[in-house]
Scaffold this motif. Structure first.
Motif, mmCIF file in Angstrom:
data_model
loop_
_atom_site.group_PDB
_atom_site.id
_atom_site.type_symbol
_atom_site.label_atom_id
_atom_site.label_comp_id
_atom_site.label_asym_id
_atom_site.label_seq_id
_atom_site.Cartn_x
_atom_site.Cartn_y
_atom_site.Cartn_z
ATOM 1 N N LEU A 1 0.830 -1.208 0.000
ATOM 2 C CA LEU A 1 0.000 0.000 0.000
ATOM 3 C C LEU A 1 0.868 1.262 0.000
ATOM 4 O O LEU A 1 0.518 2.264 -0.633
ATOM 5 N N LEU A 2 1.994 1.214 0.711
ATOM 6 C CA LEU A 2 2.922 2.343 0.699
ATOM 7 C C LEU A 2 3.459 2.561 -0.715
ATOM 8 O O LEU A 2 3.590 3.706 -1.180
ATOM 9 N N ALA A 3 3.761 1.462 -1.406
ATOM 10 C CA ALA A 3 4.206 1.571 -2.802
ATOM 11 C C ALA A 3 3.106 2.183 -3.668
ATOM 12 O O ALA A 3 3.387 2.974 -4.582
ATOM 13 N N ALA A 4 1.853 1.834 -3.376
ATOM 14 C CA ALA A 4 0.737 2.399 -4.145
ATOM 15 C C ALA A 4 0.631 3.902 -3.922
ATOM 16 O O ALA A 4 0.357 4.665 -4.857
ATOM 17 N N PHE A 5 0.834 4.356 -2.679
ATOM 18 C CA PHE A 5 0.838 5.798 -2.416
ATOM 19 C C PHE A 5 1.912 6.478 -3.258
ATOM 20 O O PHE A 5 1.674 7.541 -3.862
ATOM 21 N N GLN A 6 3.097 5.885 -3.295
ATOM 22 C CA GLN A 6 4.199 6.491 -4.045
ATOM 23 C C GLN A 6 3.916 6.481 -5.547
ATOM 24 O O GLN A 6 4.387 7.342 -6.276
ATOM 25 N N GLN A 7 3.131 5.493 -5.998
ATOM 26 C CA GLN A 7 2.755 5.441 -7.410
ATOM 27 C C GLN A 7 1.968 6.693 -7.800
ATOM 28 O O GLN A 7 2.065 7.172 -8.937
ATOM 29 N N TYR A 8 1.194 7.212 -6.860
ATOM 30 C CA TYR A 8 0.404 8.422 -7.122
ATOM 31 C C TYR A 8 1.120 9.701 -6.689
ATOM 32 O O TYR A 8 0.512 10.769 -6.653
ATOM 33 N N GLY A 9 2.407 9.576 -6.334
ATOM 34 C CA GLY A 9 3.155 10.750 -5.927
ATOM 35 C C GLY A 9 2.782 11.261 -4.549
ATOM 36 O O GLY A 9 2.968 12.443 -4.249
ATOM 37 N N LEU A 10 2.243 10.381 -3.700
ATOM 38 C CA LEU A 10 1.835 10.754 -2.343
ATOM 39 C C LEU A 10 2.774 10.114 -1.332
ATOM 40 O O LEU A 10 3.239 8.993 -1.537
ATOM 41 N N GLN A 11 3.033 10.817 -0.250
ATOM 42 C CA GLN A 11 3.870 10.269 0.819
ATOM 43 C C GLN A 11 3.034 10.191 2.090
ATOM 44 O O GLN A 11 2.691 11.213 2.675
ATOM 45 N N PRO A 12 2.666 8.968 2.522
ATOM 46 C CA PRO A 12 1.896 8.851 3.770
ATOM 47 C C PRO A 12 2.666 9.449 4.936
ATOM 48 O O PRO A 12 3.889 9.343 5.013
ATOM 49 N N GLY A 13 1.955 10.066 5.828
ATOM 50 C CA GLY A 13 2.563 10.722 6.973
ATOM 51 C C GLY A 13 1.606 11.763 7.512
ATOM 52 O O GLY A 13 0.471 11.899 7.027
ATOM 53 N N PRO A 14 2.030 12.522 8.501
ATOM 54 C CA PRO A 14 1.124 13.489 9.133
ATOM 55 C C PRO A 14 0.577 14.539 8.178
ATOM 56 O O PRO A 14 -0.556 14.980 8.309
ATOM 57 N N LEU A 15 1.387 14.929 7.173
ATOM 58 C CA LEU A 15 0.922 15.966 6.236
ATOM 59 C C LEU A 15 -0.143 15.441 5.283
ATOM 60 O O LEU A 15 -0.858 16.239 4.661
ATOM 61 N N LEU A 16 -0.277 14.126 5.161
ATOM 62 C CA LEU A 16 -1.292 13.552 4.273
ATOM 63 C C LEU A 16 -2.694 13.953 4.720
ATOM 64 O O LEU A 16 -3.595 14.136 3.902
ATOM 65 N N PHE A 17 -2.888 14.102 6.054
ATOM 66 C CA PHE A 17 -4.197 14.503 6.577
ATOM 67 C C PHE A 17 -4.524 15.947 6.213
ATOM 68 O O PHE A 17 -5.685 16.351 6.220
ATOM 69 N N VAL A 18 -3.488 16.737 5.896
ATOM 70 C CA VAL A 18 -3.689 18.138 5.523
ATOM 71 C C VAL A 18 -3.776 18.288 4.011
ATOM 72 O O VAL A 18 -4.645 18.994 3.490
#
Length: 499
Positions: free
Chosen positions: A333-350
């Motif tokens: 799932l982390l790889a899937a986030f990176q596929q969309y150019g997203l980095q999971p973490g606290p800023l993801l909620f913002v």
């Protein structure tokens, strides 16, 4: 209160007709792959990464979440009816559930597993709803040195808990880190580990690595051990159902299993295996019918299945708030986030609140869908166990090849896929866990970035990792995780020799 408001907004996203359709597709696929032995949610999400690259991120992750939860639900079917755990977390379910099935109580075993999964998944998602935003608010203030230390903690604990040998886990991790470093260094512009191939200057697409190690490696391993002969599948008459006595004996194990599973899923401690074994041990001690354990005790199915599904919700807490995966599926799932150019973490909620809260809301919806799919359709899922495995794995191999080729239309990627497939087979053959390698590939560049940021902020003073209290504390835990097990093992060996 803010979490409730955000969740309601998430339901507005998740309840759109298109996203409901993706949720239904996800839970159906998840149940399907959970039922089929040897195919788990991690492998399925990995296979679908190339296919979903053009989907909106919210829809893709709603489907992935459905596959994740569905795989946990469906895994009990193969354990109970075929006595073949699809995942290591389903071993206990196979132990007691298959004994129940052989006594003619397959319907009750499947029902307590499905309802327990629903109860645990719903409670776990509620805990995720309120815990994740609070953790995210704290995580925003974590300095780069402490983030690097957290990644080191994840590396060490996951390497030590996946597989039978901590050394093999660490070797697998270092292999993944080396693969993750292939390409051009963004800071210096130097090529690293490219062996002169220009195709490697941009690095290796993590989808190719994941599909090669997971899907192709698993297919080759199964093919090398496949034997002729039919598996003994216990026949299921009618729907999954429970009587009043089954309910009375199951509801407390469901709650206790949930209480054990969620916190273990949320820490890098090896996923759902530990809480399922702890739940089984606890239920055996608390049961009024201890003589039934080992012969088909319903508590031995209810508790571990609840722990298994609660840990699935717990796994999403560090993934969404810190960007740290604590299981194989979370790594994909982390790889899937990176596929969309997203980095999971606290800023993801913002930066992506619609994605985060739509995903969390879809977990509630998916749980209801899964209960509706698993109770009345249990006989249908049971018949899927009769599919010949050669056909199944041949289809996976074809799907893997087409998916990787479609990424860049590159024959070179197919050569890489074959190399990683053979590597994945070798790792399974010699009992090296694959999950640490995947986590090394995905988190390696992130850890390098955090390390460099910390060094730049400190003016090149490496002592920042010791001077910063939080990072020093975490690194102390990392050191203890490496040293203490070896000391205890050495002491036990000396005591054994002396006796």
């Amino acid at each position: 209160m803010e979490a409730v408001t955000s969740l309601l907004a998430g339901f507005e996203t998740a309840l759109t007709p298109l996203n409901l359709l993706w949720a239904l597709i996800g839970v159906t696929l998840g149940t399907l792959v959970g039922v089929l032995p040897g195919i788990g949610p991690a492998l399925t999400v990995a296979l679908l990464l190339p296919v979903t690259a053009q989907l909106p991120p919210v829809s893709a992750f709603i489907m992935f979440a459905g596959i994740y939860y569905g795989g946990m639900f469906g895994g009990s079917t193969t354990s109970i009816l075929l006595n073949t755990p699809g995942e290591s977390s389903s071993i206990i379910t196979a132990l007691e559930g298959n004994k129940m099935a052989r006594r003619g109580r397959a319907a009750a075993a499947l029902a307590t597993a499905a309802i327990g999964s629903f109860v645990a998944g719903t409670i776990g998602t509620m805990l995720l709803t309120f815990a994740a935003p609070a953790i995210a608010e704290v995580a925003v203030q974590i300095p780069p040195s402490a983030k690097f230390a957290l990644i080191m903690l994840a590396f060490v604990t996951i390497s030590a808990t996946f597989g039978g040998s901590p050394l093999r886990g660490l070797i697998s991790l270092f292999l993944g880190l080396a693969i993750g470093l292939i390409g051009t260094d963004l800071q210096s512009g130097q090529a690293r580990f490219t062996l002169g191939y220009p195709e490697l200057l941009d690095g290796i697409d993590f989808v190719t690595v994941v599909i090669g190690l997971f899907a192709v490696g698993e297919t080759l391993f199964v093919a090398s051990r496949l034997r002729k002969g039919k598996a003994s599948v216990i026949k299921l008459d009618g729907n999954a159902r429970m009587n009043r006595e089954d309910w009375r004996r199951s509801w407390k194990p469901w709650l206790r299993g949930t209480a054990l599973g969620f916190p273990f899923g949320a820490i890098p401690a090896g996923g759902a295996e530990i809480p399922t074994f702890l739940s089984y041990t606890l239920e055996k001690k608390l049961s009024k019918h201890p003589e039934e354990f080992g012969k088909g005790a319903i508590e031995g199915v209810a508790g571990p299945e609840a722990a298994n599904n609660a840990s699935a919700a717990g796994v999403l807490v560090p993934l969404l708030t810190l960007g740290l995966p604590t299981s194989a599926t979370a790594a994909i799932l982390l790889a899937a986030f990176q596929q969309y150019g997203l980095q999971p973490g606290p800023l993801l909620f913002v930066t992506s609140p619609e994605l985060v809260w739509g995903l969390i809301a879809s977990l509630y919806i998916g749980n209801v869908m899964l209960l509706a799919l698993n109770l009345p359709l249990a006989p249908f899922w049971a018949k899927l166990l009769l599919i010949p495995r050669p056909f199944l794995y041949a289809g996976i191999l074809v799907f893997s090849t087409v998916g990787v080729y479609s990424l860049n239309n590159s024959v070179f990627d197919l050569f890489l896929l074959a190399i990683f497939g053979v590597l994945g087979y070798g790792m399974r053959r010699f009992d090296f866990p694959v999950t640490p390698a995947i986590i090394g590939v995905i988190l390696g560049p992130v850890s390098e970035s955090q390390f460099r940021t910390a060094m730049q902020q400190s003016g090149g003073d490496i002592s920042v990792f010791v001077r910063q209290p939080l990072s020093a504390f975490i690194l102390l835990i990392v050191l203890a995780a490496l040293v203490v097990p070896q000391v205890l093992k050495s002491r036990a060996a000396r005591q054994g020799a002396a006796s």
